[in-house]
Design an enzyme around this catalytic site. Structure first.
Site, PDB file in Angstrom:
ATOM      1  N   ASN A  92       2.086  -5.002  -3.405  1.00 38.68           N
ATOM      2  CA  ASN A  92       0.798  -5.271  -2.825  1.00 38.68           C
ATOM      3  C   ASN A  92      -0.061  -4.104  -2.820  1.00 38.68           C
ATOM      4  O   ASN A  92       0.344  -3.214  -1.906  1.00 38.68           O
ATOM      5  CB  ASN A  92       0.781  -6.339  -1.859  1.00 38.68           C
ATOM      6  N   ASP A 142     -12.128  -9.752  -0.574  1.00 38.83           N
ATOM      7  CA  ASP A 142     -13.344  -9.887   0.109  1.00 38.83           C
ATOM      8  C   ASP A 142     -14.381  -8.963  -0.381  1.00 38.83           C
ATOM      9  O   ASP A 142     -13.910  -7.996  -1.271  1.00 38.83           O
ATOM     10  CB  ASP A 142     -13.308  -9.711   1.574  1.00 38.83           C
ATOM     11  N   HIS A 156     -10.312  -5.732  -2.070  1.00 43.16           N
ATOM     12  CA  HIS A 156     -11.234  -5.537  -1.213  1.00 43.16           C
ATOM     13  C   HIS A 156     -12.331  -4.844  -1.768  1.00 43.16           C
ATOM     14  O   HIS A 156     -12.030  -3.657  -2.264  1.00 43.16           O
ATOM     15  CB  HIS A 156     -10.854  -4.519   0.017  1.00 43.16           C
ATOM     16  N   GLU A 175      -6.040 -10.577  -1.402  1.00 42.77           N
ATOM     17  CA  GLU A 175      -6.804 -10.296  -0.171  1.00 42.77           C
ATOM     18  C   GLU A 175      -8.358  -9.946  -0.408  1.00 42.77           C
ATOM     19  O   GLU A 175      -8.999  -9.020   0.137  1.00 42.77           O
ATOM     20  CB  GLU A 175      -6.442  -9.047   0.512  1.00 42.77           C
ATOM     21  N   GLU A 227       0.817  -1.323   0.106  1.00 42.08           N
ATOM     22  CA  GLU A 227      -0.098  -0.158   0.146  1.00 42.08           C
ATOM     23  C   GLU A 227       0.918   1.208   0.001  1.00 42.08           C
ATOM     24  O   GLU A 227       0.498   2.061   0.758  1.00 42.08           O
ATOM     25  CB  GLU A 227      -1.054  -0.046   1.237  1.00 42.08           C
TER      26      GLU A 227
HETATM   27  C1  XIL Z   1      -5.866  -6.032   8.398  1.00 42.38           C
HETATM   28  C2  XIL Z   1      -6.269  -7.119   9.341  1.00 42.38           C
HETATM   29  O1  XIL Z   1      -7.244  -8.050   8.501  1.00 42.38           O
HETATM   30  C3  XIL Z   1      -7.026  -6.605  10.629  1.00 42.38           C
HETATM   31  O2  XIL Z   1      -7.147  -7.928  11.418  1.00 42.38           O
HETATM   32  C4  XIL Z   1      -5.868  -5.588  11.224  1.00 42.38           C
HETATM   33  O3  XIL Z   1      -6.613  -5.257  12.358  1.00 42.38           O
HETATM   34  C5  XIL Z   1      -5.594  -4.544  10.231  1.00 42.38           C
HETATM   35  O4  XIL Z   1      -5.022  -5.033   9.175  1.00 42.38           O
HETATM   36  N1  XIL Z   1      -5.013  -4.412   3.495  1.00 42.38           N
HETATM   37  C6  XIL Z   1      -3.833  -5.287   3.953  1.00 42.38           C
HETATM   38  C7  XIL Z   1      -4.005  -6.252   5.170  1.00 42.38           C
HETATM   39  O5  XIL Z   1      -2.869  -5.450   3.619  1.00 42.38           O
HETATM   40  O6  XIL Z   1      -2.819  -6.587   6.017  1.00 42.38           O
HETATM   41  C8  XIL Z   1      -5.006  -5.571   6.171  1.00 42.38           C
HETATM   42  O7  XIL Z   1      -5.304  -6.434   7.097  1.00 42.38           O
HETATM   43  C9  XIL Z   1      -6.180  -5.082   5.330  1.00 42.38           C
HETATM   44  C10 XIL Z   1      -5.986  -4.086   4.299  1.00 42.38           C
END
Ligand code: XIL
Length: 355
Positions: free
Chosen positions: A206, A274, A242, A272, A164
């Site tokens: 990422n 969802d 996401h 990731e 990020e």
């Molecule tokens: C999130 C986790 O899911 C949570 O449990 C934690 O509190 C914060 O981080 N992008 C990412 C992940 O790269 O590491 C993040 O994970 C979600 C967004």
């Protein structure tokens, strides 16, 4: 015919196959009734289906553990490999939870994605408030990356090295500790240091909201292109994905983005995924679940459509263990039942033909 995925369905499928013979006589043995996602992805050699893993859920909930073992052949520690979890003070590294997850993965023949080495979040105060100068912070970052990568050498197949790093609006690099003290070259340095520590690990950049063809995705493309032109050892790009039900992404847009990335000779991973259930408020729940399934399915289809896409990871598989429980973004319900999104991934993999 649709695959028989539940015990009940298996009885009816059996009945239609051999009409006239009592259904119970043809019910397949338990272990062959349910094909799982991890079995289906074997049709595509070198492809993995993964989930982020919540350490506490794994050690406390047997059904969480069972589904993880049955359905996935790759895992990403959700938090256990982050800086704050592993490296709480300058000279102390605590690998206990991360080691346990890696051991679980080895026992269950799962591949491990390491997440994550450099991020603007989850950095302990000793780093953020240490008032280090550039050379000092570079030494700290190098030590962190190389200690962690060396520790898991040969066990973690690929790393999200930098996470990020782009501003949410796509307008250049994120203003954060690393850019402020080290400068934009922290990204190239991080990849070089990780590569020195484990030359065999695949190294990924990422980010989120970079699966389409919008401004942030263009910035990501240019960042990666420039790193490669400078011979920085970047092997792949992680598209977090996401998503939200109110924003459908078409297969063609995601495919177009993936194609330009794979044209750079990069690997692609959906890292990731969802899909948060969001507005409109009045929409009935089953419509929301169908939209959710469709977003998951489109992402998987785009990924499978590009040979450079080597894994598809969900960010938690159950609504009971997700970072956004209020949005029910996962493929299993909080009571561990498969949702339409699970069925969509299943159907796409079931019908997939490798060529
Ligand atoms: C999130 C986790 O899911 C949570 O449990 C934690 O509190 C914060 O981080 N992008 C990412 C992940 O790269 O590491 C993040 O994970 C979600 C967004």
């Amino acid at each position: 015919m649709r695959p028989c995925i539940s015990a009940l369905a298996a009885v009816f499928c059996g009945w239609t196959l051999v009409f006239g013979i009592p259904a119970h006589a043809v019910t397949p043995p338990l272990q062959t009734q349910n094909t799982t996602l991890r079995q289906l992805v074997l049709k595509r050699p070198g492809f993995y289906i993964g989930s982020a893993v919540d350490y506490q859920a794994l050690v406390s909930n047997p059904s969480y553990k069972a589904i993880l073992q049955q359905q996935f052949n790759q895992l990403t520690p959700e938090n256990a490999m982050k800086w704050g979890a592993i490296h709480q003070s300058p000279d102390t590294y605590n690998f206990t939870q991360a080691d346990n997850l890696v051991e679980f993965a080895i026992q269950n023949k799962m591949r491990v994605r390491g997440h994550t080495l450099v991020w603007y979040k989850n950095i302990p105060d000793w780093v953020v408030k240490g008032n280090y100068n550039r050379d000092q912070l570079m030494a700290i970052l190098k030590n962190h990356i190389q200690t962690v990568v060396s520790h898991f050498k040969g066990k973690v197949a690929e790393w999200d090295v930098v996470n990020e790093a782009i501003e949410p609006n796509g307008n250049g690099l994120r203003d954060c500790l690393w850019t402020q003290v080290i400068g934009p070259e922290y990204i190239a340095l991080a990849f070089q240091w990780a590569h020195e520590a484990d030359p065999d690990a695949l190294l990924f950049y990422n980010d989120y909201n970079t699966e389409d063809l919008g401004p942030k995705s263009v910035t990501q493309y240019n960042l990666l292109k420039n790193l490669l032109l400078a011979h920085i050892p970047v092997n792949g790009v992680g598209l977090q994905m996401h998503q939200k039900t109110k924003i459908p992404y078409s297969i063609s847009i995601m495919s177009g983005n993936m194609r330009r990335l794979s044209d750079l000779n990069l690997r692609i991973a959906v890292t990731e995924m969802d899909v948060s259930i969001t507005e409109p408020v009045g929409e009935d729940y089953s419509t929301k679940l169908q939209k959710q399934a469709s977003n998951y399915g489109n992402a998987l289809s785009a990924c499978l459509g590009n040979k450079a896409c080597t894994s598809f990871t969900v960010w938690g598989f159950s609504d009971a263990y997700t970072w956004q429980p209020e949005n029910q973004p996962a493929i299993y319900s909080a009571s561990m039942q498969p949702k339409p999104a699970y069925q969509k991934l299943y159907d796409i993999l079931y019908n997939y033909i490798d060529n």
